[in-house]
Scaffold this motif. Structure first.
Motif, PDB file in Angstrom:
ATOM      1  N   TRP A 176       0.543  -1.074  -0.362  1.00 53.77           N
ATOM      2  CA  TRP A 176      -0.522  -0.066  -0.045  1.00 53.77           C
ATOM      3  C   TRP A 176       0.934   0.985   0.037  1.00 53.77           C
ATOM      4  O   TRP A 176       0.761   1.887  -0.853  1.00 53.77           O
ATOM      5  N   GLY A 181      -2.185  -1.690  -5.384  1.00 53.77           N
ATOM      6  CA  GLY A 181      -3.611  -2.048  -4.670  1.00 53.77           C
ATOM      7  C   GLY A 181      -4.375  -1.163  -4.638  1.00 53.77           C
ATOM      8  O   GLY A 181      -4.291  -0.067  -4.747  1.00 53.77           O
ATOM      9  N   ASP A 182      -5.417  -1.924  -3.846  1.00 56.20           N
ATOM     10  CA  ASP A 182      -6.550  -0.759  -2.844  1.00 56.20           C
ATOM     11  C   ASP A 182      -6.285  -0.048  -2.025  1.00 56.20           C
ATOM     12  O   ASP A 182      -5.024  -0.108  -1.735  1.00 56.20           O
ATOM     13  N   SER A 183      -7.187   0.250  -1.617  1.00 56.89           N
ATOM     14  CA  SER A 183      -7.279   0.771   0.268  1.00 56.89           C
ATOM     15  C   SER A 183      -6.650  -0.023   1.343  1.00 56.89           C
ATOM     16  O   SER A 183      -6.338  -1.265   0.380  1.00 56.89           O
ATOM     17  N   VAL A 186      -9.331  -2.179   1.754  1.00 60.86           N
ATOM     18  CA  VAL A 186      -9.232  -3.317   1.683  1.00 60.86           C
ATOM     19  C   VAL A 186      -8.581  -4.459   1.434  1.00 60.86           C
ATOM     20  O   VAL A 186      -8.374  -5.776   1.964  1.00 60.86           O
ATOM     21  N   GLU A 187      -7.634  -3.958   1.345  1.00 58.63           N
ATOM     22  CA  GLU A 187      -6.275  -5.557   1.650  1.00 58.63           C
ATOM     23  C   GLU A 187      -5.872  -5.961   1.867  1.00 58.63           C
ATOM     24  O   GLU A 187      -5.543  -7.012   2.231  1.00 58.63           O
TER      25      GLU A 187
END
Length: 203
Positions: A176, A181-183, A186-187
């Motif tokens: 992150w 990737g995502d927030s 979410v990860e």
């Protein structure tokens, strides 16, 4: 949660902790005002009104001041966090809730987390308890609870499983921080789902 608590420190240790807190608080004020990269150790010593030797005795680099600040924040926040998540029905949901709150905190401190994580990785060989974040104890505590109530498998020690989870946590955090990737929330959710699948008791 008595195993997460330490005995009351003596007077000398209290004075030492007050010095550490004063130095870390001074550094944090400067980091917030000027930016982490712009602040020198000399400026921190000057604003804290201590000799440079005193500062370097306790904190060899700026990142060590971040470590002290962040680890103290975690220790101070834990009682309220555990009280908040204690009413959730399973340890699985408690772990998810804990990491969700951790993601919120990380979002607020993102500007400092990469130098902090790099520093922590550089001292991974150090075993001193005061240099550990306490996450391993949190994970061990929750996994031990899950084993005790029949949620999680019993064939691995909770400390070992907590170690696995902590390294997965670190991998997600680094991903992150490097804008992949995502927030973070979410990860963390995805990572924990994968970890918990392996932790569940076999049918």
């Amino acid at each position: 949660m008595s195993h997460l608590e330490s005995s009351a420190p003596g007077r000398r240790e209290r004075k030492r902790q007050q010095t550490l807190d004063h130095l870390a608080n001074t550094a944090w004020t400067l980091f917030e005002a000027l930016g982490f990269d712009a602040v020198t150790m000399e400026r921190i010593a000057e604003d804290a009104d201590v000799a440079k030797g005193t500062l370097y005795k306790h904190f060899p680099v700026k990142e060590a001041l971040l470590r002290h600040r962040f680890h103290r924040e975690l220790a101070d926040a834990l009682p309220a966090v555990f009280q908040e998540i204690a009413g959730l029905p399973t340890v699985e949901t408690q772990l998810h809730a804990f990491l969700a709150r951790n993601a919120e905190w990380s979002e607020q401190h993102r500007a400092y987390l990469l130098p902090y994580v790099r520093f922590r990785l550089s001292e991974a060989h150090v075993k001193a308890v005061e240099q550990r974040s306490g996450l391993d104890q949190v994970f061990s505590h929750l996994i031990r609870q899950g084993q005790a109530n029949g949620e999680f498998r019993m064939d691995y020690a909770p400390e070992l499983l907590a170690n696995y989870l902590q390294f997965l946590y670190l991998a997600v955090l680094l991903r992150w921080l490097l804008d992949e990737g995502d927030s973070l929330a979410v990860e963390f959710e995805r990572m924990l789902n994968v970890f918990l699948q392996g932790l569940k008791k076999p049918e």
